[in-house]
Design an enzyme around this catalytic site. Structure first.
Site, short mmCIF file in Angstrom:
data_model
loop_
_atom_site.label_atom_id
_atom_site.label_comp_id
_atom_site.label_asym_id
_atom_site.label_seq_id
_atom_site.Cartn_x
_atom_site.Cartn_y
_atom_site.Cartn_z
CD1 TRP A 101 1.51 -2.97 1.40
CD2 TRP A 101 1.05 -5.08 1.93
NE1 TRP A 101 1.18 -3.02 2.73
CE2 TRP A 101 0.90 -4.29 3.08
CE3 TRP A 101 0.82 -6.46 2.02
CZ2 TRP A 101 0.51 -4.82 4.33
CZ3 TRP A 101 0.44 -7.00 3.26
CH2 TRP A 101 0.28 -6.19 4.39
CG ASP A 168 -2.88 -3.68 -3.28
OD1 ASP A 168 -3.86 -3.10 -2.77
OD2 ASP A 168 -2.02 -4.27 -2.60
CE LYS A 192 -3.79 -0.77 5.02
NZ LYS A 192 -3.42 -1.96 4.29
C1 LIG Z 1 -2.79 -3.10 4.04
C2 LIG Z 1 -2.44 -3.46 2.65
C3 LIG Z 1 -2.55 -4.78 2.17
C4 LIG Z 1 -2.98 -5.92 3.05
O1 LIG Z 1 -4.31 -5.85 3.34
P1 LIG Z 1 -5.05 -6.98 4.19
O2 LIG Z 1 -6.45 -6.48 4.19
O3 LIG Z 1 -4.42 -6.99 5.56
O4 LIG Z 1 -4.88 -8.28 3.51
C5 LIG Z 1 -2.24 -5.01 0.84
N1 LIG Z 1 -1.83 -4.03 0.04
C6 LIG Z 1 -1.69 -2.75 0.47
C7 LIG Z 1 -1.23 -1.70 -0.48
C8 LIG Z 1 -1.99 -2.44 1.78
O5 LIG Z 1 -1.86 -1.17 2.22
#
Ligand SMILES: *Cc1c(COP(=O)(O)O)cnc(C)c1O
Length: 356
Positions: A101, A168, A192
């Site tokens: 990511w 993030d 999540k």
């Molecule tokens: C799942 C995830 C993403 C991507 O998220 P999307 O909503 O599919 O764009 C980005 N960063 C992290 C840390 C993630 O776990």
């Protein structure tokens, strides 16, 4: 029968949140309309979005200098929207790359300006977090991924920097108390730990905005969303509602302190089992292991498929590793009961006895 849900995302939600969400689909708060049928500018929904924004700030203990938005496009769109809003063409931003990511965030940022990868753990397949690095003082921000969903590592301390800090937090937001006020921007896809897919929570400190020379398309401009009280265009109404139900649940259960306590209990149970059984091998350095996503392997590939098959038979879903790294992965987000981890651990002990 309800499965044991170890999915990495979209992932497990509290049963009562699912119940309340399904009731709202039929009749929202007894108003005689579905949540899917009401306008986003009605007082019914304005109340929802305002409560959601306030709850995020309350859980994060943030003040008036921050604003909270519920945007579309997932965390992936934030990889682009962050540098678009903050990074001028001739300026530079610093990035920690601890997994796929972070890598994707870098690729997007390079489209807008210069990028310094100040810390990368690629040398060991991102199986650890590198915390000692220096950042050029003229960089406009430092970006990191607080929890690496795919690789199974997590920052257990906040990176130390004088620059505006951007995180993030997609896969560990609201799972523990963090000094959120050390951050200038935090974003997380809700699917999540904070609700349903389709909405991304963005928490931004207002003083970092409006400093680039770039002409920003209004729909991508954080300032325009803030000016419009988070209703610049139609937000994903239902996904925002599932988030508010999830945030209320977190608060009611005891807030982030309680979420962290539960996360530690689950992770301790799983990792101590992994460390004690010769058939399984955890991938990540002990001190950097994620409380949310545990990655591991079996010492031969055939056992891996056998184990996955047995998980499936016992109603344990989502144990397979991400397609980019393979192996096995168990995700244990806020809503996961310890009983699900216990069921998995019992299977692991039995599996080790039969195959060890
Ligand atoms: C799942 C995830 C993403 C991507 O998220 P999307 O909503 O599919 O764009 C980005 N960063 C992290 C840390 C993630 O776990």
């Amino acid at each position: 029968m309800k499965k044991h849900n170890f999915n990495s995302g979209p992932s497990i939600l509290p049963q009562e949140v699912l119940q309340q969400a399904s009731e709202a689909v039929l009749d929202f708060n007894g108003i005689g309309l579905s949540i899917l049928e009401i306008g986003h500018r009605t007082s019914w929904f304005v109340e929802v979005i305002n409560e959601a924004r306030a709850l995020v700030k309350e859980l994060m203990q943030l003040g008036e200098d921050y604003d909270v938005l519920f945007l579309q496009g997932g965390a992936t769109t934030q990889f682009m929207q962050v540098p678009l809003n903050l990074l001028d063409k001739d300026a530079a931003a610093a990035y920690c790359v601890n997994g796929i990511w972070g890598d994707k965030a870098v690729k997007e940022a390079k489209i807008f300006g210069n990028v310094n990868v100040v810390s990368s753990t690629k040398d060991k397949n991102h199986s650890y977090i590198q915390k000692d690095f220096s950042v050029p003082s003229d960089n406009v921000y430092l970006h990191y991924t607080s929890n690496n969903t795919v690789e199974g590592t997590q920052w257990h301390t906040t990176p130390n920097t004088n620059l505006p800090l951007i995180a993030d937090m997609s896969s560990d937001i609201f799972s523990r108390p963090v000094d959120f006020s050390k951050h200038s921007l935090i974003y997380a896809g809700a699917q999540k730990n904070a609700g349903a897919a389709g909405v991304t929570i963005v928490v931004v400190k207002k003083d970092i905005l409006g400093k680039t020379n770039r002409n920003i398309s209004p729909i991508m401009d954080y300032r325009k969303h803030i000016e419009a009280d988070a209703l610049l265009n139609t937000p994903p109404v239902f996904a925002v509602y599932v988030s508010i139900l999830t945030l209320r649940w977190i608060k009611k259960e005891g807030g982030l302190v309680e979420m962290e306590k539960r996360a530690k209990e689950r992770a301790d149970l799983l990792y101590s089992t992994l460390d004690s059984l010769p058939v399984f091998a955890p991938i990540v350095a002990k001190k950097d292991r994620s409380l949310m996503n545990a990655t591991f392997t079996t010492h031969n590939k055939e056992l891996e498929n056998l184990f996955l098959e047995e998980c499936k038979q016992q109603g344990m879903i989502g144990v397979k590793g991400h397609r980019s790294v393979g192996g096995l992965r168990v995700s244990m987000y806020n809503a996961m009961p310890i009983s699900s981890v216990q069921a998995l651990v019992d299977l692991m002990i039995d599996f080790n006895r039969r195959n060890g």
